[in-house]
Design a protein around this motif. Structure first.
Motif, PDB file in Angstrom:
ATOM      1  N   GLN A  28       0.825  -1.210   0.000  1.00 19.08           N
ATOM      2  CA  GLN A  28       0.000   0.000   0.000  1.00 19.08           C
ATOM      3  C   GLN A  28       0.861   1.263   0.000  1.00 19.08           C
ATOM      4  OE1 GLN A  28      -3.209   0.605  -0.297  1.00 19.08           O
ATOM      5  NE2 GLN A  28      -3.914  -1.498  -0.269  1.00 19.08           N
ATOM      6  N   GLU A  29       2.077   1.172   0.522  1.00 17.83           N
ATOM      7  CA  GLU A  29       2.977   2.323   0.591  1.00 17.83           C
ATOM      8  C   GLU A  29       3.745   2.565  -0.698  1.00 17.83           C
ATOM      9  OE1 GLU A  29       5.664   1.772   3.830  1.00 17.83           O
ATOM     10  OE2 GLU A  29       4.056   1.410   5.275  1.00 17.83           O
ATOM     11  N   LEU A  30       3.639   1.631  -1.641  1.00 16.42           N
ATOM     12  CA  LEU A  30       4.420   1.712  -2.874  1.00 16.42           C
ATOM     13  C   LEU A  30       3.521   1.987  -4.068  1.00 16.42           C
ATOM     14  CD1 LEU A  30       6.633  -1.408  -2.187  1.00 16.42           C
ATOM     15  CD2 LEU A  30       7.326   0.975  -1.953  1.00 16.42           C
ATOM     16  N   ARG A  31       3.998   2.853  -4.939  1.00 15.23           N
ATOM     17  CA  ARG A  31       3.260   3.230  -6.142  1.00 15.23           C
ATOM     18  C   ARG A  31       3.622   2.269  -7.277  1.00 15.23           C
ATOM     19  NH1 ARG A  31       1.672   8.316  -6.674  1.00 15.23           N
ATOM     20  NH2 ARG A  31       3.301   8.998  -5.259  1.00 15.23           N
ATOM     21  N   CYS A  32       2.618   1.814  -7.993  1.00 21.00           N
ATOM     22  CA  CYS A  32       2.865   0.999  -9.182  1.00 21.00           C
ATOM     23  C   CYS A  32       3.465   1.918 -10.243  1.00 21.00           C
ATOM     24  CB  CYS A  32       1.567   0.368  -9.679  1.00 21.00           C
ATOM     25  SG  CYS A  32       1.784  -0.587 -11.192  1.00 21.00           S
ATOM     26  N   VAL A  33       4.607   1.546 -10.776  1.00 22.72           N
ATOM     27  CA  VAL A  33       5.302   2.435 -11.703  1.00 22.72           C
ATOM     28  C   VAL A  33       4.755   2.367 -13.120  1.00 22.72           C
ATOM     29  CG1 VAL A  33       7.433   2.548 -10.372  1.00 22.72           C
ATOM     30  CG2 VAL A  33       7.140   0.729 -12.036  1.00 22.72           C
ATOM     31  N   VAL A  34       3.852   1.435 -13.404  1.00 22.65           N
ATOM     32  CA  VAL A  34       3.248   1.370 -14.740  1.00 22.65           C
ATOM     33  C   VAL A  34       1.788   1.803 -14.728  1.00 22.65           C
ATOM     34  CG1 VAL A  34       4.800  -0.370 -15.675  1.00 22.65           C
ATOM     35  CG2 VAL A  34       2.724  -1.092 -14.511  1.00 22.65           C
ATOM     36  N   CYS A  35       1.186   1.913 -13.557  1.00 24.36           N
ATOM     37  CA  CYS A  35      -0.238   2.261 -13.456  1.00 24.36           C
ATOM     38  C   CYS A  35      -0.411   3.733 -13.095  1.00 24.36           C
ATOM     39  CB  CYS A  35      -0.914   1.423 -12.374  1.00 24.36           C
ATOM     40  SG  CYS A  35      -0.759  -0.329 -12.643  1.00 24.36           S
ATOM     41  N   GLN A  36      -1.562   4.255 -13.393  1.00 24.23           N
ATOM     42  CA  GLN A  36      -1.888   5.631 -13.035  1.00 24.23           C
ATOM     43  C   GLN A  36      -2.577   5.614 -11.672  1.00 24.23           C
ATOM     44  OE1 GLN A  36      -1.681   8.596 -14.917  1.00 24.23           O
ATOM     45  NE2 GLN A  36      -0.513   7.589 -16.516  1.00 24.23           N
ATOM     46  N   GLU A  78      12.709   7.202  -6.506  1.00 16.79           N
ATOM     47  CA  GLU A  78      11.875   7.563  -5.352  1.00 16.79           C
ATOM     48  C   GLU A  78      10.412   7.749  -5.701  1.00 16.79           C
ATOM     49  OE1 GLU A  78      13.129   9.739  -2.004  1.00 16.79           O
ATOM     50  OE2 GLU A  78      15.125  10.006  -2.862  1.00 16.79           O
ATOM     51  N   GLN A  79      10.073   7.819  -6.986  1.00 18.43           N
ATOM     52  CA  GLN A  79       8.667   7.947  -7.356  1.00 18.43           C
ATOM     53  C   GLN A  79       7.879   6.694  -7.005  1.00 18.43           C
ATOM     54  OE1 GLN A  79      11.128   8.040  -9.640  1.00 18.43           O
ATOM     55  NE2 GLN A  79      10.698   6.587 -11.261  1.00 18.43           N
ATOM     56  N   VAL A  80       8.548   5.596  -6.668  1.00 15.44           N
ATOM     57  CA  VAL A  80       7.857   4.379  -6.269  1.00 15.44           C
ATOM     58  C   VAL A  80       7.255   4.517  -4.861  1.00 15.44           C
ATOM     59  CG1 VAL A  80       9.773   3.098  -5.221  1.00 15.44           C
ATOM     60  CG2 VAL A  80       7.996   1.861  -6.441  1.00 15.44           C
TER      61      VAL A  80
END
Length: 114
Positions: A28-36, A78-80
């Motif tokens: 939950q703390e990590l952003r999917c780098v291919v999804c919006q 860091e955008q992840v």
């Protein structure tokens, strides 16, 4: 003997539940780098599924959550992270929206004044 096996089964199930909750919380703390706008936990993209697998394997092997976060930051940047650390490279991430809001407010105030 039967009670010992039952106890081991319950302990294993409790450990699996704990591992699942730790993986879910970290994902939950990590952003999917291919999804919006989706976390790794929410995404079904192949990369996100692979990231969750890596988290599960790392936690099961005894690695800390911070070690796993740092590995993913090193790999994807860091955008992840949904909450990146505050330092010179992330200042625009933290204060960029406030600066844009302030500029927009000034433009509005200036146009309303005329």
């Amino acid at each position: 003997m039967r009670s010992l096996l039952l106890g081991l089964l319950i302990a294993t199930a409790a450990h699996a539940d704990d591992l699942d909750s730790r993986v879910e919380r970290l994902a939950q703390e990590l952003r999917c780098v291919v999804c919006q706008s989706q976390s790794v936990a929410e995404s079904n993209a192949p990369l996100a599924v692979d990231m969750k697998r890596q988290l599960r394997e790392g936690l099961a092997a005894g690695r800390s959550e911070e070690e796993l976060r740092q590995d993913l930051v090193q790999r994807y940047g860091e955008q992840v992270l949904y909450r990146p650390a505050l330092h010179g490279g992330t200042l625009p991430l933290w204060f960029g929206p406030l600066a844009l809001l302030a500029v927009g407010g000034l433009v509005y105030w200036r146009n309303a004044k005329q």
